[in-house]
Write an enzyme that holds these catalytic residues in place. Structure first.
Site, PDB file in Angstrom:
ATOM      1  CG  HIS A 167      -5.593  -2.821   0.949  1.00 21.25           C
ATOM      2  ND1 HIS A 167      -5.001  -2.419  -0.225  1.00 21.25           N
ATOM      3  CD2 HIS A 167      -5.025  -2.053   1.932  1.00 21.25           C
ATOM      4  CE1 HIS A 167      -4.139  -1.446   0.018  1.00 21.25           C
ATOM      5  NE2 HIS A 167      -4.132  -1.214   1.323  1.00 21.25           N
TER       6      HIS A 167
ATOM      7  CG  ASP B  29      -6.651  -3.920  -2.748  1.00 17.52           C
ATOM      8  OD1 ASP B  29      -7.408  -3.192  -2.078  1.00 17.52           O
ATOM      9  OD2 ASP B  29      -5.415  -3.857  -2.681  1.00 17.52           O
TER      10      ASP B  29
ATOM     11  CB  SER C 112      -0.973  -0.057   1.177  1.00 21.93           C
ATOM     12  OG  SER C 112      -2.007   0.870   1.038  1.00 21.93           O
TER      13      SER C 112
END
Length: 279
Positions: free
Chosen positions: A249, A221, A96
């Site tokens: 995610h 995600d 991320s």
């Protein structure tokens, strides 16, 4: 836990030791480095790496830096850590916001990076991701703390795969975990969110990356959709792209065996290109 000081900012890290090549793991927004400890650290240690996890500024035991900072500051922290450890260059892994950090590090300081792995990579945020992040900042600024149960259910929907949530026991376990983590956004996390909102489209810049790069997307995600990760892989010359099915995610926690396999195969492979989706 060990502390490194860079430009007056205390950066916390955990060094698991060993004499093998260095691997540095970088977490995403609001998360401390210990999130890697359950699954990825054992896999990389078993592969012979000296593994180091870092708390980004704004998270964990590192300084909050509530006045704010930039992506360049965060990249500089990881570069400073690799230099501080005096064991580089290093394989770097991020997820991320951490993925953004390691890709930017590969661009800015290729001398410090042997290989980079970017989970949930992105060169930009689309309007929905930008609005969601700005909304989290607004909640923090208004000092609005969501009820724990509601916060946990929203987070589960946002960060987990429907495949995980179809299992009632697994879903409840995740709800309990997300509730335990709390729903408040502290000053450090708010500063990290502001870094994401300020991110510009870096697709063109990433065409100059020469470090070997593996982009790992998670098929379900909702936070960083796979198409954004695919854009990074398409921009970086020679980059490899793998998409993990039935993963959101938090795919590195939902599907750790699959993630660890492609991760280890890329940064310490016995046979290059043995994982699905490799060219």
């Amino acid at each position: 836990m060990t502390i490194m000081t860079r430009d007056g900012v205390r950066i916390s890290y955990d060094d698991f030791g060993g004499t093998g090549p260095l691997a540095v793991l970088v977490m995403g927004t609001g998360s401390p480095g210990r999130v890697w400890h359950t699954h990825q650290v054992p896999a990389l240690r078993a592969a012979g790496f000296r593994v180091v996890t870092v708390d980004n500024r704004g998270a964990g035991a590192s300084d909050e830096c509530a006045a704010g900072f930039t992506i360049d500051d965060m990249v500089g922290d990881v570069a400073g850590l690799v230099a501080h450890l005096d064991a580089g260059p290093a394989a770097v892994v991020g997820t991320s916001l951490g993925a953004r950090i390691v890709v930017e590090l590969a661009l800015a300081r290729p001398d410090l990076v042997t290989r980079a792995v970017a989970l949930a990579a992105h060169a930009r945020l689309d309007p929905v991701q930008r609005a969601f992040t700005a909304g989290e900042i607004a909640l923090a600024d208004e000092k609005i703390v969501l009820p724990l149960g509601y916060h946990a259910s929203v987070a589960a929907t946002q960060y987990l795969s429907p495949a995980t949530l179809r299992d009632d026991q697994a879903a409840q376990d995740w709800l309990d975990l997300l509730s335990f983590a709390g729903s408040g956004v502290g000053p450090g996390q708010r500063a990290q969110l502001a870094v994401s909102v300020a991110l510009t489209d870096r697709t063109a810049a990433y065409r100059d990356i020469a470090v070997p790069l593996l982009v790992v997307a998670f098929a379900d995600d909702a936070t960083i959709p796979p198409r954004l990760s695919r854009e990074v892989a398409d921009a970086v010359p020679g980059a490899r792209y793998v998409e993990i099915p039935d993963a959101g995610h938090y795919g590195y926690l939902e599907r750790p065996d699959e993630v660890n396999r492609v991760l280890v195969d890329f940064i310490a492979p016995r046979t290059r290109g043995s994982f699905p989706g490799a060219p």
